[in-house]
Structure formats: C-alpha cells, structure tokens
Design a protein around this motif. Structure first.
Motif, PDB file in Angstrom:
ATOM      1  N   UNK B 311      -3.431   3.367  13.151  1.00 19.32           N
ATOM      2  CA  UNK B 311      -4.576   3.046  12.299  1.00 19.32           C
ATOM      3  C   UNK B 311      -4.148   2.643  10.885  1.00 19.32           C
ATOM      4  N   UNK B 312      -2.959   3.065  10.493  1.00 24.62           N
ATOM      5  CA  UNK B 312      -2.497   2.734   9.149  1.00 24.62           C
ATOM      6  C   UNK B 312      -2.482   1.215   8.935  1.00 24.62           C
ATOM      7  N   UNK B 313      -2.029   0.473   9.954  1.00 29.81           N
ATOM      8  CA  UNK B 313      -2.041  -0.991   9.863  1.00 29.81           C
ATOM      9  C   UNK B 313      -3.366  -1.544  10.391  1.00 29.81           C
ATOM     10  N   UNK B 314      -3.766  -1.068  11.556  1.00 29.17           N
ATOM     11  CA  UNK B 314      -4.861  -1.734  12.267  1.00 29.17           C
ATOM     12  C   UNK B 314      -6.251  -1.305  11.810  1.00 29.17           C
ATOM     13  N   UNK B 315      -6.330  -0.309  10.981  1.00 29.43           N
ATOM     14  CA  UNK B 315      -7.632   0.095  10.486  1.00 29.43           C
ATOM     15  C   UNK B 315      -7.602   0.124   8.943  1.00 29.43           C
ATOM     16  N   UNK B 316      -6.641   0.874   8.399  1.00 39.56           N
ATOM     17  CA  UNK B 316      -6.565   0.975   6.930  1.00 39.56           C
ATOM     18  C   UNK B 316      -5.925  -0.251   6.294  1.00 39.56           C
ATOM     19  N   UNK B 317      -5.131  -0.988   7.079  1.00 46.97           N
ATOM     20  CA  UNK B 317      -4.427  -2.193   6.582  1.00 46.97           C
ATOM     21  C   UNK B 317      -3.550  -1.889   5.374  1.00 46.97           C
ATOM     22  N   UNK B 318      -2.986  -0.704   5.376  1.00 48.25           N
ATOM     23  CA  UNK B 318      -2.152  -0.241   4.267  1.00 48.25           C
ATOM     24  C   UNK B 318      -0.873  -1.086   4.170  1.00 48.25           C
ATOM     25  N   UNK B 319      -0.588  -1.557   2.973  1.00 45.82           N
ATOM     26  CA  UNK B 319       0.644  -2.309   2.737  1.00 45.82           C
ATOM     27  C   UNK B 319       0.506  -3.801   2.914  1.00 45.82           C
ATOM     28  N   UNK B 320      -0.561  -4.261   3.548  1.00 43.42           N
ATOM     29  CA  UNK B 320      -0.702  -5.699   3.792  1.00 43.42           C
ATOM     30  C   UNK B 320      -1.088  -6.424   2.508  1.00 43.42           C
ATOM     31  N   UNK B 321      -0.395  -7.521   2.270  1.00 44.52           N
ATOM     32  CA  UNK B 321      -0.651  -8.331   1.084  1.00 44.52           C
ATOM     33  C   UNK B 321      -2.078  -8.888   1.145  1.00 44.52           C
ATOM     34  N   UNK B 322      -2.793  -8.765   0.043  1.00 39.50           N
ATOM     35  CA  UNK B 322      -4.145  -9.318  -0.008  1.00 39.50           C
ATOM     36  C   UNK B 322      -4.223 -10.342  -1.146  1.00 39.50           C
ATOM     37  N   UNK B 323      -5.256 -11.131  -1.140  1.00 40.75           N
ATOM     38  CA  UNK B 323      -5.425 -12.151  -2.174  1.00 40.75           C
ATOM     39  C   UNK B 323      -5.446 -11.507  -3.567  1.00 40.75           C
ATOM     40  N   UNK B 324      -6.021 -10.326  -3.636  1.00 41.64           N
ATOM     41  CA  UNK B 324      -6.122  -9.622  -4.923  1.00 41.64           C
ATOM     42  C   UNK B 324      -4.756  -9.151  -5.414  1.00 41.64           C
ATOM     43  N   UNK B 325      -3.853  -8.876  -4.465  1.00 43.38           N
ATOM     44  CA  UNK B 325      -2.518  -8.367  -4.848  1.00 43.38           C
ATOM     45  C   UNK B 325      -1.585  -9.470  -5.334  1.00 43.38           C
ATOM     46  N   UNK B 326      -1.868 -10.717  -4.983  1.00 44.41           N
ATOM     47  CA  UNK B 326      -0.929 -11.796  -5.282  1.00 44.41           C
ATOM     48  C   UNK B 326      -0.644 -11.862  -6.780  1.00 44.41           C
ATOM     49  N   UNK B 327       0.598 -12.225  -7.116  1.00 41.60           N
ATOM     50  CA  UNK B 327       0.932 -12.287  -8.544  1.00 41.60           C
ATOM     51  C   UNK B 327       0.121 -13.389  -9.212  1.00 41.60           C
ATOM     52  N   UNK B 328      -0.137 -13.183 -10.477  1.00 42.81           N
ATOM     53  CA  UNK B 328      -0.943 -14.128 -11.261  1.00 42.81           C
ATOM     54  C   UNK B 328      -0.187 -15.442 -11.425  1.00 42.81           C
ATOM     55  N   UNK B 329      -0.863 -16.544 -11.298  1.00 40.47           N
ATOM     56  CA  UNK B 329      -0.289 -17.870 -11.456  1.00 40.47           C
ATOM     57  C   UNK B 329       0.918 -18.082 -10.546  1.00 40.47           C
ATOM     58  N   UNK B 330       0.869 -17.449  -9.379  1.00 43.04           N
ATOM     59  CA  UNK B 330       1.953 -17.598  -8.416  1.00 43.04           C
ATOM     60  C   UNK B 330       1.844 -18.905  -7.655  1.00 43.04           C
ATOM     61  N   UNK B 331       2.745 -19.095  -6.713  1.00 41.55           N
ATOM     62  CA  UNK B 331       2.768 -20.316  -5.902  1.00 41.55           C
ATOM     63  C   UNK B 331       1.543 -20.367  -4.989  1.00 41.55           C
ATOM     64  N   UNK B 332       1.065 -21.608  -4.784  1.00 36.83           N
ATOM     65  CA  UNK B 332      -0.072 -21.755  -3.867  1.00 36.83           C
ATOM     66  C   UNK B 332       0.330 -21.389  -2.439  1.00 36.83           C
ATOM     67  N   UNK B 333       1.634 -21.481  -2.174  1.00 37.20           N
ATOM     68  CA  UNK B 333       2.122 -21.172  -0.818  1.00 37.20           C
ATOM     69  C   UNK B 333       1.985 -19.686  -0.488  1.00 37.20           C
ATOM     70  N   UNK B 334       1.741 -18.870  -1.493  1.00 38.69           N
ATOM     71  CA  UNK B 334       1.622 -17.419  -1.248  1.00 38.69           C
ATOM     72  C   UNK B 334       0.470 -17.107  -0.299  1.00 38.69           C
ATOM     73  N   UNK B 335      -0.608 -17.882  -0.428  1.00 37.42           N
ATOM     74  CA  UNK B 335      -1.807 -17.571   0.361  1.00 37.42           C
ATOM     75  C   UNK B 335      -1.580 -17.730   1.864  1.00 37.42           C
ATOM     76  N   UNK B 336      -0.586 -18.550   2.214  1.00 37.80           N
ATOM     77  CA  UNK B 336      -0.293 -18.750   3.645  1.00 37.80           C
ATOM     78  C   UNK B 336       0.329 -17.496   4.276  1.00 37.80           C
TER      79      UNK B 336
END
Lengths: 308, 346
Positions: B311-336
């Motif tokens: 459930x840590x991954x499949x329910x809580x999604x703990x550790x997964x990169x989210x749009x909100x976590x992405x570094x500021x002014x980072x590469x557009x390729x990050x979203x992929x």
C-alpha cells in the motif's frame, strides 16, 4: 499419606528455591555461561572454544585491516535501523533473526563483541549490540575489555582474512521487556528510577545534539553518564567502583525498576548492560528512541538548569 | 607522527617499484644536497603522466588512457545534450578542460595514495606500498559525496547489505570499469559486464512465495532499487547557481528517463538552467533532458518499508515524484517522468 508426603517435599523444595533466589537474586545477571566482560588473555585462550562466536562490530574496512582470528564482521550499523526519524531503533525481528542466522548464532551461543573504544559512542556501540543480542534471545553475551585497541596493544594474534560463519536458522525468544516505548518511559517518571546516561552538560541542558529538539532531561531523571564506565585506557572500571557509582545514583535495591535513556539509544545501553549484566540489577529497561523521540513530544516533561 | 607521510623503509629494499630509486618516477635530482636543486623538475604525482607506469604496465596504461577515470568524459557526456553546437565548443574550452578535467584520477590515486579532495589528501595508503585495491581509502574519497556514505550507512541511513557482508567496490565493479575497455568511450553505460542484481540473484531463486510473487508482478515494470533501496539517498540542488550547490537527502520514484516503461529510483542532478550562464552558455537545449536521472542508490536491503507494504506505493504513493515536487524552473522533460502507480485490485 503418600500424597501428603509428596506435597510436603514439594513445599520444602519451593522454600529452598525461594531462599536461593533471595540470596542469589542480586547476582542473577551473573548466572551466565560467560563473564559479561572478558579479557584479551581469556579470549586468546578460548578462540576455538565450542559455541563461542566472536563478532567484530567495527567498520568493515577496519575489520579487513586486522581482526581477532575467527571473528566475524557485523558492522554496528547492521544492528540498528533508522525508523520514524529515530536514528538507532531496534531491527524488525525478521531482520534481526536473519542477521543472527548469517552469523551462525544460536540462543545458546556465547557471543563476544569486539569493538573500538576510541570514542565514547564507539564504546557504547558494543553495549548497544549486546542489548540487541539479549533482546533477540541470546543470553551469553560478553564484551572484549579494552576493545580491539587493547588487543593490538598487547600484540595478540591478528588475522586479515574474511571469516565466514556457517549459517544457521536462528530460532530464539525475544526478550521484549527490556525495550521501552516512549509511552512506557513517560509513564515510569516518578515511579521507576529513570536514568539519563548522557554526560552532565546534556543532562543539565547546556548542550544538545542537533537531532534532539530540546535541551535538558526528563523531569525526575537522575544523571549517570555512560562515558564514566571506562577508564582512560578504554578498560571497564572495577566492579566495586561501578557498583558504588550505581548505588550512589540509582540506589542499592537490585529489584527496583530502572529505565535508561540518552540521546539516541546508544549511551543508554552502557549503564543498561553494566547494571543488569555486570551488577545484577534485575529490572532494567532501555528506551531506544531516547531524547531524539522524547523531545519531539510537546507533552514530555523536559527540564533544564536543574539536577532534579 | 602522522603515518600518511612516511615511506616504509623496508619497502625500499623489497618492492621492485623502488629498484631504480625515487627519482625514476618522481624525477628531480636525488644526487643533489641542495633542496632547490634536488626538487627541480620534481613530480608530485608521477602517474599523471601515464608513461611513468606504462614502462611495465603497458596494456593497462594504454586502456586507462581512455577510461572515464582518466578522461572525465562522463562529465561532458552528462551535460552536452543540453548544449547547441556552438555552446559545446565554448564548454569544451572554457569549462571541460579547465575545470572538469582537473578531477581525473591518476594510477597513484588508487594504488599508492589517497586522492586529494578539495586539495587535501590523507596520504600514503600503506607507507608507499603499491596496493591492488583499498576502496575505503581511494574510491571512498572521490565517490564520498554520494555512493560510499550511502553504502556504509554514514549518510544517515542503514548500510548496504553487501557492505554488511564485507563486500567493497571491486567485489561488484569490474576491472573494465576502473581501467577502461581499450578504446575511447563517453559513458559508464558503454562498459560491458557492469554489475546487475540479477547477475548474483537470478529470478526464480526466491525463498519465499511472497518474494517470488512480488518479483514476478514487477518484472519489467520496476527496477530492483525501487523496492530494495532502504531509504534516503543524496540529491544535489542548484549547482553553480551563484550560491553554491546544496545536497539534501531524498527518495524519489518515477519513470526511468532511459526507459520510460520502468519505474525506478531517481536522483536530482545539480545542473540548473543558469549553471553555465556566467560562461556565456544559456543551454539552448536545456529542456531536452530532465533534471532527474535513474539512480542506483548503494543502500540495498532485503526488506524495506516497500517490500513490507504494497500500500505504500499503490495506495499512499509515498516517494513518487509529483508535479508539485518538481524543482522550480526545471526542465520541461521532468514531467515525462511522473507516474501514478496503479491502485491495488482485490
């Protein structure tokens, strides 16, 4: 008639058993098959003793550079887990049992812990591992007095191979009672003897490590620093001196409940080990989360600038 | 006295490396009694010139000349995809040759003396003995920012299970990775026979049914480190942004930029949009490459919080990169790289 005679015999035996327990009670910690602290001389003579497992908890690089012949490498970091923002938590039972299995340790093994005494934390890494082994169900645990430094100073045999154990399937009984949760130690304040095993500056609240949120100590705790256990050469102080220190701070009652803590559960194991395994205090427990966990709790009564 | 500076006198007679005297490698004039004259032409790091070692170790020296340890080409390779052709030319002259290349390792940095980090070396490994390997005093220093402290647990986590078993770098990494593979190459991925978990732990040999099921279900979908990395590893932020780089512990899961079908552990690399601005490089193709790359944290454990709980991954999604976590002014390729793990179905 026969039944009455049997009952009388049982009662007499129980009476004697109680007497034995009363007299030997304070020494119960010594009811073991190996002394809690062994000398280099003893260890060198017993390197091949059946059932003896020598565990070297120093860094792997130090082990490879030279170790007690036949000793097995199990770096200190293997014995603790970082959990819930606490640095030195107990391993999960399956991980602990895996580790003991990989070292070929059984509940009846006699385990001698070899570590470094170069710094106060390293001195207590040894007792923390001892506490973990005892928690895991291994009763016969000992420390090599003076650590690897004394062994080398005495020019005893040194090996540079990498010894491997014959792995076994460890099946022991956890001694869960020696580990306290945060709630248990807080509930013990004012009832049990709560021992702060850090140096006085930390107890008094004029010093603090970064990972502990607040300076000071638990209200009603007494100060008995673990770095005082060893002399300047890294040797365990004489039992009479340790006993006098303990009696002066926690009192002479060997049955009294004692709870130890420090910053992260390392120093706490120093006096835990000496009180229970060397001096025979019977009811000694340790909080592995220690001040790292306690100081995050706004309800934990932490005081400073006072010895009380 | 600090032993890192002392040459073991006994070695001078027993080790063939010293048969022709110190000046054979270090040059200078050993006949002179005058310090200035004796030190004239002295080479502190004789193996900076590979010819010094090539006299006896010809094949290794020839290969090493093209190795990443010697050429530092991996650093160029990692960033060049963000440059236009013109920018790459500026980079090569102004940055790569003057900065990155200064960091190469000579033979002696691994076999004689601990490499200098920030200009400071701990000195000779064993009284100037030529050693085959001493990873804790050599690899550990250059790779002491990320890899080695993660491996030994000194980066605030738990030690890698392989370290616990007494293994060190060379127990997994092959000679080719250290000495090169002969010809020139630009990335560590070009070396054949690099270590892989399945090399020692082939699928199908699991002891428990739980492990077997987990491995079968995640095969081709998640890397081993996704589940078996024990926790935080070092991520680097804002290199050369004028403030100096910073590092923070973190654990990041997302799509592997080299194979987006696979979820893996990602590490933030320090190159940001303004990294080379002062040198006149705007990085015209900055958005072509992401800021997060597949990482192999050296903090492997058999059991982790993710192997214990689906459930840590499949329910809580703990550790997964989210749009909100992405570094500021980072590469557009990050979203992929963003991925939402599937919910558990009964």
């Amino acid at each position: 008639m026969k039944n009455r005679a049997n009952a009388k015999r049982i009662i007499i035996r129980m009476f004697y058993a109680v007497l034995v327990l009363l007299f030997l009670g304070p020494l119960s910690g010594l009811a073991r098959d190996i002394a809690p602290v062994v000398s280099g001389e003893w260890l060198e003579k017993n390197l091949s003793a059946p059932g003896l497992v020598i565990v070297d908890i120093r860094k792997v690089e130090s082990y490879k550079a030279g170790h007690v012949p036949g000793s097995l490498s199990a770096f200190y970091g293997s014995w603790v887990a970082k959990k819930n923002n606490n640095t030195n938590e107990l391993l999960e039972p399956d991980d602990l049992f895996d580790l003991l299995s990989s070292l070929g340790i059984t509940p009846t093994s006699k385990v001698v812990i070899v570590g470094s005494v170069a710094s106060a934390p390293e001195q207590c890494f040894r007792t923390r591992v001892a506490w973990t082994l005892i928690y895991g169900g291994v009763k016969n645990v000992a420390l090599l007095d003076g650590g690897m430094e004394k062994w080398l100073k005495d020019k005893r045999q040194v090996a540079t191979d990498f010894s491997k154990a014959k792995e076994s399937e460890y099946e022991g009984q956890l001694e869960k009672g020696i580990n306290l949760s945060k709630e248990q130690i807080l509930a013990g304040l004012g009832k049990a003897v709560v021992v702060d095993t850090r140096p006085p500056d930390f107890f008094f609240g004029v010093a603090k490590v970064p990972n502990v949120a607040k300076p000071g100590h638990l209200k009603t705790a007494v100060c008995l620093p673990s770095p005082w256990l060893l002399d300047g050469e890294g040797m365990m102080k004489k039992t009479e001196e340790l006993a006098a220190m303990a009696a002066g701070v926690v009192g002479p009652d060997h049955a009294k409940e004692i709870m130890s803590y420090c910053n992260t559960g390392v120093f706490a194991s120093g006096w835990w080990y000496v009180l229970r395994e060397v001096l025979g205090y019977r009811n000694v427990k340790l909080h592995d989360g220690s001040m790292e966990e306690l100081a995050r709790d706004p309800n934990a009564p932490i005081v400073k600038y006072t010895w009380k | 006295m600090y032993k890192g500076v002392l040459v073991d006198k006994g070695l001078l007679e027993s080790d063939p490396h010293f048969a022709q005297g110190c000046s054979f490698c270090h040059k200078g004039n050993e006949e002179s009694q005058n310090k200035e004259a004796a030190h004239k032409g002295l080479m502190k790091r004789p193996s900076d010139d590979l010819e010094t070692c090539a006299g006896c170790h010809e094949e290794i020296a020839a290969s090493y000349k093209n190795s990443l340890h010697y050429t530092s080409a991996g650093q160029r390779h990692g960033v060049m995809g963000r440059f236009s052709e013109g920018e790459l030319r500026i980079f090569d002259v102004k940055i790569f040759e003057k900065s990155c290349r200064s960091c190469h390792a000579s033979c002696g940095d691994c076999h004689v003396k601990s490499p200098a980090i920030g200009g400071v070396s701990t000195g000779l490994l064993k009284g100037h003995r030529f050693v085959k390997k001493d990873e804790g005093k050599t690899c550990a220093l250059c790779h002491g920012g990320r890899v080695y402290p993660e491996f030994t647990g000194e980066y605030g986590g738990v030690p890698d299970v392989h370290y616990q078993k007494g293994m060190a770098c060379a127990d997994c990494h092959s000679k080719g990775e250290f000495h090169g593979v002969g010809g020139p190459y630009t990335s560590r991925r070009d070396v054949k026979g690099r270590p892989a978990c399945i090399g020692c732990h082939p699928a199908g040999q699991e002891k428990s049914k739980k492990a077997k099921t987990a491995h079968t279900m995640h095969a081709g979908k998640a890397s081993c480190t996704s589940c078996h990395s024990s926790g935080n590893y070092r991520n680097c932020y804002n290199c050369h942004e004028g403030k100096g780089a910073t590092s923070k512990p973190g654990f990041i899961l997302g799509r592997n930029p080299r194979n987006k079908d696979i979820v893996t552990t990602l590490r933030l690399v320090p190159t940001v949009r303004g990294t080379f601005e002062e040198m006149g490089i705007k990085m015209e193709n900055f958005d072509r490459l992401p800021n997060y790359w597949d990482a192999y944290p050296h903090n492997i454990k058999k059991r982790t919080e993710r192997t214990r709980s689906c459930t840590l991954c499949h329910s809580e999604r703990k550790g997964f990169l989210t749009k909100e976590d992405l570094i500021k002014d980072g590469s557009k390729a990050n979203e992929e790289l963003l991925v939402v793990p599937k919910s558990l179905t009964k």
